[in-house]
Design a protein around this motif. Structure first.
Motif, PDB file in Angstrom:
ATOM      1  N   ALA A 128       0.836  -1.202   0.000  1.00 58.39           N
ATOM      2  CA  ALA A 128       0.000   0.000   0.000  1.00 58.39           C
ATOM      3  C   ALA A 128       0.872   1.254   0.000  1.00 58.39           C
ATOM      4  O   ALA A 128       1.820   1.361   0.789  1.00 58.39           O
ATOM      5  CB  ALA A 128      -0.929   0.003   1.211  1.00 58.39           C
ATOM      6  N   LEU A 129       0.562   2.179  -0.885  1.00 54.39           N
ATOM      7  CA  LEU A 129       1.297   3.440  -0.954  1.00 54.39           C
ATOM      8  C   LEU A 129       0.681   4.396   0.056  1.00 54.39           C
ATOM      9  O   LEU A 129      -0.260   5.136  -0.243  1.00 54.39           O
ATOM     10  CB  LEU A 129       1.230   4.011  -2.377  1.00 54.39           C
ATOM     11  N   ARG A 130       1.240   4.372   1.255  1.00 53.31           N
ATOM     12  CA  ARG A 130       0.711   5.174   2.355  1.00 53.31           C
ATOM     13  C   ARG A 130       1.852   5.965   2.986  1.00 53.31           C
ATOM     14  O   ARG A 130       3.015   5.533   2.960  1.00 53.31           O
ATOM     15  CB  ARG A 130       0.047   4.262   3.396  1.00 53.31           C
ATOM     16  N   PRO A 131       1.542   7.110   3.585  1.00 54.36           N
ATOM     17  CA  PRO A 131       2.611   7.992   4.089  1.00 54.36           C
ATOM     18  C   PRO A 131       3.583   7.325   5.049  1.00 54.36           C
ATOM     19  O   PRO A 131       4.779   7.640   5.026  1.00 54.36           O
ATOM     20  CB  PRO A 131       1.820   9.120   4.773  1.00 54.36           C
ATOM     21  N   TYR A 132       3.116   6.398   5.894  1.00 54.30           N
ATOM     22  CA  TYR A 132       4.025   5.803   6.875  1.00 54.30           C
ATOM     23  C   TYR A 132       5.133   4.985   6.202  1.00 54.30           C
ATOM     24  O   TYR A 132       6.181   4.740   6.804  1.00 54.30           O
ATOM     25  CB  TYR A 132       3.259   4.939   7.877  1.00 54.30           C
ATOM     26  N   LYS A 133       4.921   4.581   4.951  1.00 53.21           N
ATOM     27  CA  LYS A 133       5.940   3.801   4.255  1.00 53.21           C
ATOM     28  C   LYS A 133       7.059   4.668   3.678  1.00 53.21           C
ATOM     29  O   LYS A 133       8.065   4.143   3.200  1.00 53.21           O
ATOM     30  CB  LYS A 133       5.305   2.955   3.161  1.00 53.21           C
ATOM     31  N   ASN A 134       6.862   5.981   3.679  1.00 51.77           N
ATOM     32  CA  ASN A 134       7.963   6.901   3.365  1.00 51.77           C
ATOM     33  C   ASN A 134       8.529   6.668   1.962  1.00 51.77           C
ATOM     34  O   ASN A 134       9.741   6.784   1.736  1.00 51.77           O
ATOM     35  CB  ASN A 134       9.067   6.732   4.415  1.00 51.77           C
ATOM     36  N   VAL A 135       7.647   6.354   1.021  1.00 49.71           N
ATOM     37  CA  VAL A 135       8.105   6.046  -0.333  1.00 49.71           C
ATOM     38  C   VAL A 135       8.761   7.263  -0.984  1.00 49.71           C
ATOM     39  O   VAL A 135       9.675   7.122  -1.806  1.00 49.71           O
ATOM     40  CB  VAL A 135       6.923   5.547  -1.195  1.00 49.71           C
ATOM     41  N   GLU A 136       8.332   8.443  -0.590  1.00 48.46           N
ATOM     42  CA  GLU A 136       8.902   9.655  -1.187  1.00 48.46           C
ATOM     43  C   GLU A 136      10.403   9.746  -0.928  1.00 48.46           C
ATOM     44  O   GLU A 136      11.159  10.250  -1.762  1.00 48.46           O
ATOM     45  CB  GLU A 136       8.184  10.906  -0.676  1.00 48.46           C
ATOM     46  N   GLU A 137      10.841   9.256   0.222  1.00 54.05           N
ATOM     47  CA  GLU A 137      12.265   9.289   0.529  1.00 54.05           C
ATOM     48  C   GLU A 137      13.047   8.349  -0.381  1.00 54.05           C
ATOM     49  O   GLU A 137      14.140   8.686  -0.854  1.00 54.05           O
ATOM     50  CB  GLU A 137      12.481   8.906   2.002  1.00 54.05           C
ATOM     51  N   THR A 138      12.468   7.177  -0.639  1.00 57.75           N
ATOM     52  CA  THR A 138      13.111   6.233  -1.552  1.00 57.75           C
ATOM     53  C   THR A 138      13.187   6.816  -2.954  1.00 57.75           C
ATOM     54  O   THR A 138      14.217   6.712  -3.638  1.00 57.75           O
ATOM     55  CB  THR A 138      12.350   4.906  -1.583  1.00 57.75           C
ATOM     56  N   ILE A 139      12.092   7.443  -3.398  1.00 59.84           N
ATOM     57  CA  ILE A 139      12.081   8.051  -4.734  1.00 59.84           C
ATOM     58  C   ILE A 139      13.176   9.099  -4.857  1.00 59.84           C
ATOM     59  O   ILE A 139      13.930   9.134  -5.846  1.00 59.84           O
ATOM     60  CB  ILE A 139      10.696   8.660  -5.030  1.00 59.84           C
ATOM     61  N   ALA A 140      13.285   9.962  -3.850  1.00 66.23           N
ATOM     62  CA  ALA A 140      14.285  11.033  -3.907  1.00 66.23           C
ATOM     63  C   ALA A 140      15.698  10.468  -3.944  1.00 66.23           C
ATOM     64  O   ALA A 140      16.560  10.960  -4.694  1.00 66.23           O
ATOM     65  CB  ALA A 140      14.110  11.960  -2.705  1.00 66.23           C
ATOM     66  N   ALA A 141      15.951   9.425  -3.144  1.00 65.02           N
ATOM     67  CA  ALA A 141      17.297   8.849  -3.100  1.00 65.02           C
ATOM     68  C   ALA A 141      17.659   8.181  -4.416  1.00 65.02           C
ATOM     69  O   ALA A 141      18.782   8.343  -4.925  1.00 65.02           O
ATOM     70  CB  ALA A 141      17.398   7.850  -1.946  1.00 65.02           C
ATOM     71  N   VAL A 142      16.730   7.446  -4.988  1.00 69.71           N
ATOM     72  CA  VAL A 142      17.000   6.759  -6.244  1.00 69.71           C
ATOM     73  C   VAL A 142      17.136   7.770  -7.383  1.00 69.71           C
ATOM     74  O   VAL A 142      18.005   7.628  -8.254  1.00 69.71           O
ATOM     75  CB  VAL A 142      15.895   5.726  -6.553  1.00 69.71           C
ATOM     76  N   ALA A 143      16.273   8.782  -7.391  1.00 72.64           N
ATOM     77  CA  ALA A 143      16.322   9.787  -8.461  1.00 72.64           C
ATOM     78  C   ALA A 143      17.677  10.483  -8.515  1.00 72.64           C
ATOM     79  O   ALA A 143      18.126  10.907  -9.590  1.00 72.64           O
ATOM     80  CB  ALA A 143      15.209  10.814  -8.265  1.00 72.64           C
ATOM     81  N   ALA A 144      18.335  10.579  -7.361  1.00 76.07           N
ATOM     82  CA  ALA A 144      19.634  11.257  -7.302  1.00 76.07           C
ATOM     83  C   ALA A 144      20.800  10.279  -7.397  1.00 76.07           C
ATOM     84  O   ALA A 144      21.946  10.671  -7.152  1.00 76.07           O
ATOM     85  CB  ALA A 144      19.738  12.057  -6.004  1.00 76.07           C
ATOM     86  N   SER A 145      20.531   9.027  -7.743  1.00 76.35           N
ATOM     87  CA  SER A 145      21.572   8.002  -7.767  1.00 76.35           C
ATOM     88  C   SER A 145      21.754   7.443  -9.178  1.00 76.35           C
ATOM     89  O   SER A 145      20.786   7.025  -9.812  1.00 76.35           O
ATOM     90  CB  SER A 145      21.221   6.853  -6.812  1.00 76.35           C
ATOM     91  N   ASP A 146      22.974   7.423  -9.641  1.00 78.16           N
ATOM     92  CA  ASP A 146      23.274   6.787 -10.921  1.00 78.16           C
ATOM     93  C   ASP A 146      23.364   5.278 -10.729  1.00 78.16           C
ATOM     94  O   ASP A 146      23.837   4.792  -9.701  1.00 78.16           O
ATOM     95  CB  ASP A 146      24.603   7.308 -11.467  1.00 78.16           C
ATOM     96  N   GLY A 147      22.897   4.541 -11.731  1.00 79.43           N
ATOM     97  CA  GLY A 147      23.013   3.095 -11.677  1.00 79.43           C
ATOM     98  C   GLY A 147      21.903   2.388 -10.943  1.00 79.43           C
ATOM     99  O   GLY A 147      21.954   1.169 -10.751  1.00 79.43           O
ATOM    100  N   PHE A 148      20.871   3.124 -10.509  1.00 75.67           N
ATOM    101  CA  PHE A 148      19.733   2.529  -9.820  1.00 75.67           C
ATOM    102  C   PHE A 148      18.441   2.901 -10.542  1.00 75.67           C
ATOM    103  O   PHE A 148      18.332   3.978 -11.135  1.00 75.67           O
ATOM    104  CB  PHE A 148      19.628   3.029  -8.373  1.00 75.67           C
ATOM    105  N   SER A 149      17.463   2.016 -10.461  1.00 72.31           N
ATOM    106  CA  SER A 149      16.110   2.336 -10.919  1.00 72.31           C
ATOM    107  C   SER A 149      15.136   1.844  -9.856  1.00 72.31           C
ATOM    108  O   SER A 149      15.458   0.957  -9.056  1.00 72.31           O
ATOM    109  CB  SER A 149      15.798   1.680 -12.264  1.00 72.31           C
ATOM    110  N   LEU A 150      13.947   2.422  -9.843  1.00 69.89           N
ATOM    111  CA  LEU A 150      12.957   2.081  -8.820  1.00 69.89           C
ATOM    112  C   LEU A 150      11.574   1.971  -9.431  1.00 69.89           C
ATOM    113  O   LEU A 150      11.161   2.823 -10.216  1.00 69.89           O
ATOM    114  CB  LEU A 150      12.927   3.160  -7.728  1.00 69.89           C
TER     115      LEU A 150
END
Length: 314
Positions: free
Chosen positions: A169-191
């Motif tokens: 479930a895409l819910r705020p407590y899962k903090n998916v936005e943090e994962t998106i931001a980290a991956v978006a700023a990382s070369d060699g990763f996709s999410l």
């Protein structure tokens, strides 16, 4: 035994489904229904997520469910019905209003026995194993996988980039936005972040964040069981960057398909690393950053072909 989970939801929750399947033959499992709760015959109640019984899509539904729940709690107290609670979470994930909080405060007074999923959670609560507080570790999902996808092969195939998956479930407590931001700023990763969710504002936020990154996709919607297995198998690792990591079926489903997990450092996740090994549990110091993501991945990148499971999780 009356479960506080409606029978129609059992098939969509592998944890509950496997629990029901493992009950002794002389125990009849009943799903939560208003009529059953208020008028049915049962000997014991097994609660999992009490807060789920007072939610609703509109104000009228919520009022009706609160009234029903209050009547049910009165019945349990008056009749002295034994109540067991499996402690999945430290507290409800969603913020509750005053009425719901007051109603849910009545629940602990009825609970006679608790099932804990980790030793760390018992230690945190200052509770020792006893006849009323029992440690039953979260089981693996191998039986559910074998039923859903017989003969599945979990061998991974390397690709050009590290393929990460966030599911559930895409819910705020899962903090998916943090994962998106980290991956978006990382070369060699996709999410790929895949799952349903009712918070339209939060879903819109995730889609907006992903829209600015070529290596991130948000797939909103309920994911069928077989498709979910495929998504996990296509991933190199599963990320669960929860704000408050307490227990997570996501981690055990990923491990059941021989995929490592990347999770925040903490008492519960250190316990997982101690059990499964650092090659399967990649820890990072929250918040998740590109450097933390890279370090956690490097720790699990050369994991063994298959997870070794403790008999306690069978």
């Amino acid at each position: 035994m009356l479960f506080d989970v409606p029978k129609g939801s059992w098939s969509g929750n592998p944890y509950i489904r496997q629990l029901i399947d493992h009950l002794p033959d002389d125990i009849e499992a009943l799903g939560y229904r208003q009529e059953t709760a208020l008028e049915g015959e049962y000997d014991v109640v097994h609660m999992h997520w009490p807060e789920h019984r007072v939610v609703g899509r509109d104000r009228r539904t919520r009022r009706e469910r609160r009234r029903t729940y209050a009547r049910w709690l009165r019945r349990l107290r008056t009749q002295g019905t034994p109540v067991i609670h499996t402690r999945h979470n430290r507290a409800p994930h969603d913020r509750k209003g005053l009425v719901d909080r007051l109603l849910l405060r009545r629940v602990p007074r009825l609970i006679g026995s608790r099932i804990w999923l980790t030793a760390a959670s018992m230690e945190e609560a200052g509770v020792a194993p006893s006849t009323h507080d029992v440690l039953i570790p979260h089981g693996n999902y191998l039986p559910w996988i074998a039923e859903t996808r017989p003969g599945v092969v979990t061998t991974s195939k390397p690709s050009g980039s590290v393929r990460l998956l966030s599911f559930g479930a895409l819910r705020p407590y899962k903090n998916v936005e943090e994962t998106i931001a980290a991956v978006a700023a990382s070369d060699g990763f996709s999410l790929l972040a895949a799952g349903g969710g009712r918070d339209e504002g939060y879903i819109a936020e995730l889609i907006s964040l992903a829209g600015g990154a070529d290596n991130v996709e948000v797939r909103h919607g309920q994911v069928p069981d077989e498709e979910l297995i495929d998504l996990i198998l296509k991933a190199d690792a599963v990320v669960a960057s929860y704000k408050d990591f307490y227990n997570s079926g996501v981690a055990f489903l990923a491990l059941s398909l021989d995929r490592p997990v990347i999770v925040p450092d903490g008492p519960m996740t250190r316990e997982l690393r101690e059990e499964f090994g650092a090659a399967w549990i990649g820890l990072y110091d929250p918040p998740l950053t590109p450097d933390g993501l890279r370090q956690a991945w490097d720790a699990v990148a050369s994991h063994p072909p298959a997870v070794v499971w403790s008999p306690e999780r069978a």
